[in-house]
Design a protein around this motif. Sequence first.
Motif, PDB file in Angstrom:
ATOM      1  N   VAL A 106     -17.336   4.779   2.362  1.00  0.00           N
ATOM      2  CA  VAL A 106     -17.684   5.227   1.006  1.00  0.00           C
ATOM      3  C   VAL A 106     -18.758   4.311   0.413  1.00  0.00           C
ATOM      4  CG1 VAL A 106     -16.817   5.489  -1.359  1.00  0.00           C
ATOM      5  CG2 VAL A 106     -15.436   6.305   0.568  1.00  0.00           C
ATOM      6  N   VAL A 107     -18.569   3.001   0.563  1.00  0.00           N
ATOM      7  CA  VAL A 107     -19.529   2.036   0.010  1.00  0.00           C
ATOM      8  C   VAL A 107     -20.908   2.217   0.656  1.00  0.00           C
ATOM      9  CG1 VAL A 107     -20.076  -0.428  -0.104  1.00  0.00           C
ATOM     10  CG2 VAL A 107     -17.784   0.355  -0.650  1.00  0.00           C
ATOM     11  N   ARG A 108     -20.916   2.391   1.975  1.00  0.00           N
ATOM     12  CA  ARG A 108     -22.206   2.551   2.671  1.00  0.00           C
ATOM     13  C   ARG A 108     -22.889   3.860   2.281  1.00  0.00           C
ATOM     14  NH1 ARG A 108     -20.692   0.265   8.696  1.00  0.00           N
ATOM     15  NH2 ARG A 108     -20.432  -1.901   8.068  1.00  0.00           N
ATOM     16  N   CYS A 109     -22.109   4.881   1.985  1.00  0.00           N
ATOM     17  CA  CYS A 109     -22.705   6.139   1.522  1.00  0.00           C
ATOM     18  C   CYS A 109     -23.346   5.936   0.155  1.00  0.00           C
ATOM     19  CB  CYS A 109     -21.656   7.250   1.451  1.00  0.00           C
ATOM     20  SG  CYS A 109     -21.143   7.869   3.067  1.00  0.00           S
ATOM     21  N   ILE A 110     -22.668   5.194  -0.735  1.00  0.00           N
ATOM     22  CA  ILE A 110     -23.229   4.941  -2.069  1.00  0.00           C
ATOM     23  C   ILE A 110     -24.578   4.233  -1.935  1.00  0.00           C
ATOM     24  CG2 ILE A 110     -22.914   3.697  -4.253  1.00  0.00           C
ATOM     25  CD1 ILE A 110     -19.868   4.009  -3.861  1.00  0.00           C
ATOM     26  N   LEU A 111     -24.668   3.326  -0.977  1.00  0.00           N
ATOM     27  CA  LEU A 111     -25.914   2.571  -0.771  1.00  0.00           C
ATOM     28  C   LEU A 111     -26.994   3.371  -0.047  1.00  0.00           C
ATOM     29  CD1 LEU A 111     -24.482  -0.867   0.261  1.00  0.00           C
ATOM     30  CD2 LEU A 111     -26.182  -0.532  -1.510  1.00  0.00           C
ATOM     31  N   GLY A 112     -26.634   4.533   0.472  1.00  0.00           N
ATOM     32  CA  GLY A 112     -27.614   5.335   1.202  1.00  0.00           C
ATOM     33  C   GLY A 112     -27.822   4.866   2.627  1.00  0.00           C
ATOM     34  N   LEU A 113     -26.886   4.071   3.148  1.00  0.00           N
ATOM     35  CA  LEU A 113     -27.020   3.599   4.531  1.00  0.00           C
ATOM     36  C   LEU A 113     -26.532   4.651   5.518  1.00  0.00           C
ATOM     37  CD1 LEU A 113     -25.725  -0.063   4.094  1.00  0.00           C
ATOM     38  CD2 LEU A 113     -28.081   0.730   4.170  1.00  0.00           C
ATOM     39  N   LEU A 114     -25.721   5.576   5.033  1.00  0.00           N
ATOM     40  CA  LEU A 114     -25.182   6.635   5.898  1.00  0.00           C
ATOM     41  C   LEU A 114     -25.557   7.999   5.330  1.00  0.00           C
ATOM     42  CD1 LEU A 114     -21.511   5.331   6.427  1.00  0.00           C
ATOM     43  CD2 LEU A 114     -23.470   4.978   7.913  1.00  0.00           C
ATOM     44  N   SER A 115     -25.709   8.954   6.216  1.00  0.00           N
ATOM     45  CA  SER A 115     -25.870  10.340   5.776  1.00  0.00           C
ATOM     46  C   SER A 115     -24.490  10.875   5.376  1.00  0.00           C
ATOM     47  CB  SER A 115     -26.456  11.180   6.898  1.00  0.00           C
ATOM     48  OG  SER A 115     -25.610  11.113   8.025  1.00  0.00           O
ATOM     49  N   TYR A 116     -24.462  11.869   4.520  1.00  0.00           N
ATOM     50  CA  TYR A 116     -23.165  12.374   4.077  1.00  0.00           C
ATOM     51  C   TYR A 116     -23.302  13.785   3.509  1.00  0.00           C
ATOM     52  CZ  TYR A 116     -25.155  10.720  -0.361  1.00  0.00           C
ATOM     53  OH  TYR A 116     -25.993  10.486  -1.415  1.00  0.00           O
ATOM     54  N   GLU A 117     -22.154  14.442   3.360  1.00  0.00           N
ATOM     55  CA  GLU A 117     -22.094  15.712   2.630  1.00  0.00           C
ATOM     56  C   GLU A 117     -21.507  15.418   1.256  1.00  0.00           C
ATOM     57  OE1 GLU A 117     -19.774  18.470   5.086  1.00  0.00           O
ATOM     58  OE2 GLU A 117     -20.503  17.320   6.810  1.00  0.00           O
ATOM     59  N   GLY A 118     -21.756  16.295   0.305  1.00  0.00           N
ATOM     60  CA  GLY A 118     -21.289  16.068  -1.058  1.00  0.00           C
ATOM     61  C   GLY A 118     -22.370  15.392  -1.872  1.00  0.00           C
ATOM     62  N   SER A 119     -21.997  14.886  -3.040  1.00  0.00           N
ATOM     63  CA  SER A 119     -23.035  14.249  -3.860  1.00  0.00           C
ATOM     64  C   SER A 119     -22.553  12.917  -4.437  1.00  0.00           C
ATOM     65  CB  SER A 119     -23.462  15.189  -4.993  1.00  0.00           C
ATOM     66  OG  SER A 119     -22.519  15.163  -6.024  1.00  0.00           O
ATOM     67  N   ILE A 120     -23.522  11.999  -4.567  1.00  0.00           N
ATOM     68  CA  ILE A 120     -23.266  10.699  -5.192  1.00  0.00           C
ATOM     69  C   ILE A 120     -24.355  10.479  -6.239  1.00  0.00           C
ATOM     70  CG2 ILE A 120     -23.124   8.210  -4.835  1.00  0.00           C
ATOM     71  CD1 ILE A 120     -22.328   8.770  -1.928  1.00  0.00           C
ATOM     72  N   GLU A 121     -23.930  10.207  -7.451  1.00  0.00           N
ATOM     73  CA  GLU A 121     -24.899   9.889  -8.503  1.00  0.00           C
ATOM     74  C   GLU A 121     -24.572   8.521  -9.083  1.00  0.00           C
ATOM     75  OE1 GLU A 121     -25.224  12.776 -11.587  1.00  0.00           O
ATOM     76  OE2 GLU A 121     -25.932  14.337 -10.246  1.00  0.00           O
ATOM     77  N   VAL A 122     -25.606   7.731  -9.270  1.00  0.00           N
ATOM     78  CA  VAL A 122     -25.444   6.428  -9.914  1.00  0.00           C
ATOM     79  C   VAL A 122     -26.384   6.396 -11.104  1.00  0.00           C
ATOM     80  CG1 VAL A 122     -25.661   3.928  -9.641  1.00  0.00           C
ATOM     81  CG2 VAL A 122     -24.846   5.309  -7.731  1.00  0.00           C
ATOM     82  N   ASP A 123     -25.833   6.197 -12.270  1.00  0.00           N
ATOM     83  CA  ASP A 123     -26.660   6.183 -13.488  1.00  0.00           C
ATOM     84  C   ASP A 123     -27.469   7.481 -13.612  1.00  0.00           C
ATOM     85  OD1 ASP A 123     -27.212   4.844 -15.742  1.00  0.00           O
ATOM     86  OD2 ASP A 123     -28.634   3.420 -14.887  1.00  0.00           O
ATOM     87  N   GLY A 124     -26.888   8.566 -13.188  1.00  0.00           N
ATOM     88  CA  GLY A 124     -27.557   9.866 -13.261  1.00  0.00           C
ATOM     89  C   GLY A 124     -28.550  10.134 -12.153  1.00  0.00           C
ATOM     90  N   LEU A 125     -28.721   9.179 -11.244  1.00  0.00           N
ATOM     91  CA  LEU A 125     -29.692   9.351 -10.157  1.00  0.00           C
ATOM     92  C   LEU A 125     -28.976   9.782  -8.875  1.00  0.00           C
ATOM     93  CD1 LEU A 125     -31.745   6.093 -10.704  1.00  0.00           C
ATOM     94  CD2 LEU A 125     -32.563   8.416 -11.107  1.00  0.00           C
ATOM     95  N   ASP A 126     -29.521  10.791  -8.224  1.00  0.00           N
ATOM     96  CA  ASP A 126     -28.979  11.248  -6.950  1.00  0.00           C
ATOM     97  C   ASP A 126     -29.251  10.166  -5.887  1.00  0.00           C
ATOM     98  OD1 ASP A 126     -28.568  12.411  -4.455  1.00  0.00           O
ATOM     99  OD2 ASP A 126     -29.162  14.403  -5.154  1.00  0.00           O
ATOM    100  N   ALA A 127     -28.183   9.630  -5.305  1.00  0.00           N
ATOM    101  CA  ALA A 127     -28.344   8.516  -4.348  1.00  0.00           C
ATOM    102  C   ALA A 127     -29.117   8.942  -3.109  1.00  0.00           C
ATOM    103  CB  ALA A 127     -26.977   7.984  -3.946  1.00  0.00           C
ATOM    104  N   ARG A 128     -29.082  10.222  -2.783  1.00  0.00           N
ATOM    105  CA  ARG A 128     -29.791  10.683  -1.585  1.00  0.00           C
ATOM    106  C   ARG A 128     -31.295  10.749  -1.853  1.00  0.00           C
ATOM    107  NH1 ARG A 128     -26.996  15.175  -0.752  1.00  0.00           N
ATOM    108  NH2 ARG A 128     -25.555  14.533   0.850  1.00  0.00           N
ATOM    109  N   LYS A 129     -31.656  11.227  -3.035  1.00  0.00           N
ATOM    110  CA  LYS A 129     -33.081  11.406  -3.342  1.00  0.00           C
ATOM    111  C   LYS A 129     -33.711  10.138  -3.904  1.00  0.00           C
ATOM    112  CE  LYS A 129     -32.908  16.344  -4.387  1.00  0.00           C
ATOM    113  NZ  LYS A 129     -32.646  17.250  -5.509  1.00  0.00           N
ATOM    114  N   HIS A 130     -32.923   9.337  -4.570  1.00  0.00           N
ATOM    115  CA  HIS A 130     -33.481   8.156  -5.251  1.00  0.00           C
ATOM    116  C   HIS A 130     -32.777   6.884  -4.782  1.00  0.00           C
ATOM    117  CE1 HIS A 130     -35.596  10.879  -7.965  1.00  0.00           C
ATOM    118  NE2 HIS A 130     -34.470  11.556  -8.062  1.00  0.00           N
ATOM    119  N   GLY A 131     -32.652   6.779  -3.452  1.00  0.00           N
ATOM    120  CA  GLY A 131     -31.910   5.659  -2.881  1.00  0.00           C
ATOM    121  C   GLY A 131     -32.445   4.305  -3.326  1.00  0.00           C
ATOM    122  N   LYS A 132     -33.758   4.191  -3.385  1.00  0.00           N
ATOM    123  CA  LYS A 132     -34.353   2.901  -3.745  1.00  0.00           C
ATOM    124  C   LYS A 132     -33.992   2.520  -5.186  1.00  0.00           C
ATOM    125  CE  LYS A 132     -38.869   0.672  -3.580  1.00  0.00           C
ATOM    126  NZ  LYS A 132     -40.261   0.866  -3.150  1.00  0.00           N
ATOM    127  N   ALA A 133     -34.105   3.484  -6.093  1.00  0.00           N
ATOM    128  CA  ALA A 133     -33.779   3.213  -7.500  1.00  0.00           C
ATOM    129  C   ALA A 133     -32.288   2.912  -7.654  1.00  0.00           C
ATOM    130  CB  ALA A 133     -34.173   4.415  -8.357  1.00  0.00           C
TER     131      ALA A 133
END
Lengths: 286, 284
Positions: B43-70
């Motif tokens: 779960v932690v590695r998915c939040i960081l964008g180190l792993l591919s995943y299904e579903g969605s993760i948002e941090v501060d309103g940012l999609d972790a998949r699209k805005h991994g760097k931010a």
Amino acid sequence: MIGTAAAATRDFEFDLVATIARKELRDALRARWFWLYSLGFAVLAALLAMVALPQDIAGSSGFGRTAASLVALVQLVLPLIGLTLGAQSIAGQAERGTLRFLMSHPVTRSEAFVGTYLGLVAALVAMCGVGFGTAGVVAAVRNAGIDAAAFSRIALLSWVLAAAMLGVGMLISTMARRSGAALGSAVFAWLALVFFGELGIMGTAVATQMPVNVLFFSAVFNPVEAFRLASLSALSGSLDVLGPAGTYAVDTYGESLEWLLIGVLLAWVIAPAAVAWLRFVKGRDL
Amino acid sequence: MIHIDALTKRYGALAVVDDFSMQVDAGESVALWGPNGAGKTTVVRCILGLLSYEGSIEVDGLDARKHGKAVRRRMGYVPQELSFYDDLSVLETLDFSAALRKLPTQRVDEVIELVDLGGHRDKLVRELSGGLKQRLGLASALLPDPPVLLLDEPTSNLDAAARESAVELLHDLREGGRILVVTSHHLEEVGMLVDRVVAMEAGRITVECPPNELAERLGLRAWLHVVLDDAPIADAVDALCSGGFDARANSYGVLVEVSAQGKGRALEVLRHAGIGVADLEVWR
């Protein structure tokens, strides 16, 4: 899929690339392999320069022999170094877990890849510089009558070949799960490019009575051969070494032949590195 | 601030995280708790964008998949496996980390002091003990003073004393509206650090509750090994069995099964029976 190539390139920052490249270069300069390769390359280059330059044939022909010997050394050694270095890069970092550490920072995969690539290219350029520098000093001391322009062109072509082989190595690295497998594949690729390529083409040409134009293109498609021909062309202006195929190439392409060979080399720099980049950006879990 | 919806991570046919959803608000600290292989680290590695995943993760309103760097810019991460560059020194590692985050070098000195690595700054990473590496990981994570800290088994390599000071430090880090996401399988540590526990097993959430309720909700049991103060062992066993405990003699003491939160009651029963306790140990 980790992300799209577009997403990975959107936030590209050159200062981060430079930071990663500097670290790679610093790592290389501290590593034992770098100094072993550099020393080995320099010693061999110096020996070749001395052997190729007996005092009685010093002068421009002496320099030609030194340069031709250097070309032979580079086409054998540099692909091996570039391929193995590239093969160890991504797969080795992934295996050690340092790639995960790097990618836990606000860095895109594109920045990590390009930074690593440029850092390693810089290390290879430095290593070649040591070798060519040593050979140049020996040739100068022995009064070889150095053709500085030709010598510089060969050094430049060596750097291009190193970058090309590094890209192929990094492509292998993105395809392999283990660094050991990547290293094995890199050695096989080296054998294929350096030995099987030349011997295979020669054997096939004899067995099938290959037309000269096919023979020529079969040879220059190999980046190691393209380097050799471009270097010898820079040195002597002829491709006699390739026999009828060389005569055909000079007759057909004339002045533009050198650019054709450089174009082939540059394509080998760009294509494997680009495919490796795409695979890394879209690719593996860390 | 962290919103995870239907997160699933598969390796082939095996789902190591399965339909995992969680919300963590600003200032909240949450533990992902569970045995090895429960899916916490994934779960932690998915939040960081180190792993591919299904579903969605948002941090501060940012999609972790699209805005991994931010997203990573907002996070500090202490990994479970501390894999730094062996040939860099402590200082060089933190300098590199700071450069990647575009932080002034002065900040490196601050975190070195904060995690007490001052005496080791010129040591190579390969020369560090597990505990010092853990501190280096924490220093790297704290460099940007991030609003979100992801700590994957942050005390796993520490001895008891170092663990205590690390837990104190992490407790202080909860101040100022920072989000703490900690993975752990130490119940006591979780109780000291977080407001909420998300218990996981085989990639799924089993229980979500405050830490003081976790043991009861999961029916966790422990064994208390009690060494008696001059009283006959048989008397202690009788007293505990009469008090409703499963107790038995054990060479030079008594073994009694207790709930993870009910150790004190067994001691109370012994005290009422006039049996003194010389020493005790908790076995899980």
